[in-house]
Design a protein around this motif. Structure first.
Motif, mmCIF file in Angstrom:
data_model
loop_
_atom_site.group_PDB
_atom_site.id
_atom_site.type_symbol
_atom_site.label_atom_id
_atom_site.label_comp_id
_atom_site.label_asym_id
_atom_site.label_seq_id
_atom_site.Cartn_x
_atom_site.Cartn_y
_atom_site.Cartn_z
ATOM 1 N N PRO A 11 -100.443 58.338 -6.283
ATOM 2 C CA PRO A 11 -100.169 59.404 -5.197
ATOM 3 C C PRO A 11 -101.496 59.784 -4.478
ATOM 4 O O PRO A 11 -101.198 60.687 -3.584
ATOM 5 N N TRP A 12 -102.548 59.430 -5.096
ATOM 6 C CA TRP A 12 -103.788 60.068 -4.451
ATOM 7 C C TRP A 12 -104.318 59.402 -3.295
ATOM 8 O O TRP A 12 -104.298 58.067 -3.488
ATOM 9 N N TRP A 49 -104.148 72.162 2.303
ATOM 10 C CA TRP A 49 -102.994 72.836 2.838
ATOM 11 C C TRP A 49 -102.280 72.286 4.044
ATOM 12 O O TRP A 49 -103.025 71.599 4.834
ATOM 13 N N HIS A 50 -100.769 72.277 4.276
ATOM 14 C CA HIS A 50 -100.150 72.007 5.365
ATOM 15 C C HIS A 50 -100.856 72.834 6.528
ATOM 16 O O HIS A 50 -101.127 73.956 6.428
ATOM 17 N N ASP A 51 -101.330 72.229 7.591
ATOM 18 C CA ASP A 51 -102.151 72.580 8.829
ATOM 19 C C ASP A 51 -101.125 73.565 9.540
ATOM 20 O O ASP A 51 -101.270 73.209 10.779
ATOM 21 N N TYR A 105 -101.343 71.390 -1.254
ATOM 22 C CA TYR A 105 -101.346 70.050 -1.825
ATOM 23 C C TYR A 105 -102.277 69.968 -2.930
ATOM 24 O O TYR A 105 -103.352 70.419 -2.707
ATOM 25 N N PRO A 106 -102.146 68.996 -3.869
ATOM 26 C CA PRO A 106 -103.079 69.044 -4.963
ATOM 27 C C PRO A 106 -104.141 68.213 -4.333
ATOM 28 O O PRO A 106 -104.180 67.524 -3.513
ATOM 29 N N GLN A 119 -97.745 65.231 -3.655
ATOM 30 C CA GLN A 119 -97.057 65.951 -4.546
ATOM 31 C C GLN A 119 -97.593 66.029 -5.840
ATOM 32 O O GLN A 119 -98.536 65.354 -6.063
ATOM 33 N N ASP A 120 -97.175 67.142 -6.692
ATOM 34 C CA ASP A 120 -97.744 67.256 -7.995
ATOM 35 C C ASP A 120 -97.549 65.979 -8.797
ATOM 36 O O ASP A 120 -96.503 65.372 -8.708
#
Length: 257
Positions: A11-12, A49-51, A105-106, A119-120
């Motif tokens: 996920p990363w 963050w979502h931009d 976001y993480p 996602q987490d």
């Protein structure tokens, strides 16, 4: 060689070198089709963050980082490190509503890079070899899968030339397939005048079938080696651009010169 799709892998994904986001700064980042504002607060912590501001949809990456958070450039809404709005200039004495919140976001820092997950997750970011340092990040006009193909056919030499001499850098030494991550991690060795420098390339999928290549190398890294790797990275992009320009276009007669 088969490669796992990004969505089914780790996920990363590395999105920037830590040094490229100094204290109280913000940068725009594309992770596949996801627009992110990656910023560092006054205490040095990193955020992704979502931009988009939840008020009027302005890009937060165009804003400023204040002591108490990220400030939208449109109406000045300020968001704290928890992504919640904590100040609205038009209503200085009021309490912002709970809905005034940006989607976070993480984000973590490892090995000199900022890693973001969509996602987490309890999974740790991919590990890079100990002692590597970022060299340069560059946009590549192909997908991560296609970049891996160019990488396996190439050697990054001190001259900065893109070589197809397979014998001096076999495919197995240059490409380690997809790790458990979004994107790939490629491996190789730069050689010049008896010096050898191990390096890795971290592939960040961006939008439109393109990617960012983050190149890191093993310390200690001489000025000669750093310059050679920079030249080689430019040469790799030039070769990719030249090769893709020669690909047939729909409804066009195209020749490679």
């Amino acid at each position: 060689m088969n490669h796992a799709p990004h969505s089914e892998a780790h996920p990363w994904c590395a999105v920037a070198a830590s040094r490229d986001v100094p204290v109280q700064s913000v940068i725009p980042v594309m992770l596949e089709e996801l627009s992110l504002a990656v910023w560092r607060s006054s205490d040095g912590s990193i955020h992704a963050w979502h931009d988009r501001c939840p008020h009027r949809g302005m890009r937060l990456s165009m804003g400023d980082v204040a002591e108490k958070g990220l400030v939208c450039p449109y109406h000045g809404w300020r968001f704290g490190g928890d992504a919640q709005c904590n100040f609205i200039p038009a209503h200085p004495g009021g309490t912002p509503p709970a809905a005034a919140r940006v989607r976070p976001y993480p984000a973590v820092e490892r090995n000199g890079y900022i890693w973001v997950a969509r996602q987490d997750t309890s999974v740790e970011p991919p590990s890079l070899p100990a002692g590597v340092t970022p060299v340069r990040s560059m946009h590549m006009p192909v997908s991560g899968e296609r970049l891996a193909g160019f990488w396996t056919r190439a050697c990054l030499h001190a001259t900065g030339r893109f070589s197809r001499v397979e014998s001096s850098c076999p495919e197995t030494a240059l490409f380690q397939s997809y790790v458990e991550g979004s994107g790939s991690i490629l491996h190789g060795k730069w050689q010049s005048a008896g010096l050898g420098v191990d390096y890795v390339g971290i592939v960040q999928p961006t939008h439109g079938g393109t990617c960012m290549l983050h190149l890191a190398a093993q310390e200690p890294l001489s000025a000669e080696a750093r310059l050679g790797l920079n030249r080689a990275l430019v040469a790799l992009r030039h070769e990719i651009s030249r090769s893709t320009a020669c690909e047939p276009k729909w409804g066009m007669n195209h020749e490679c010169v």
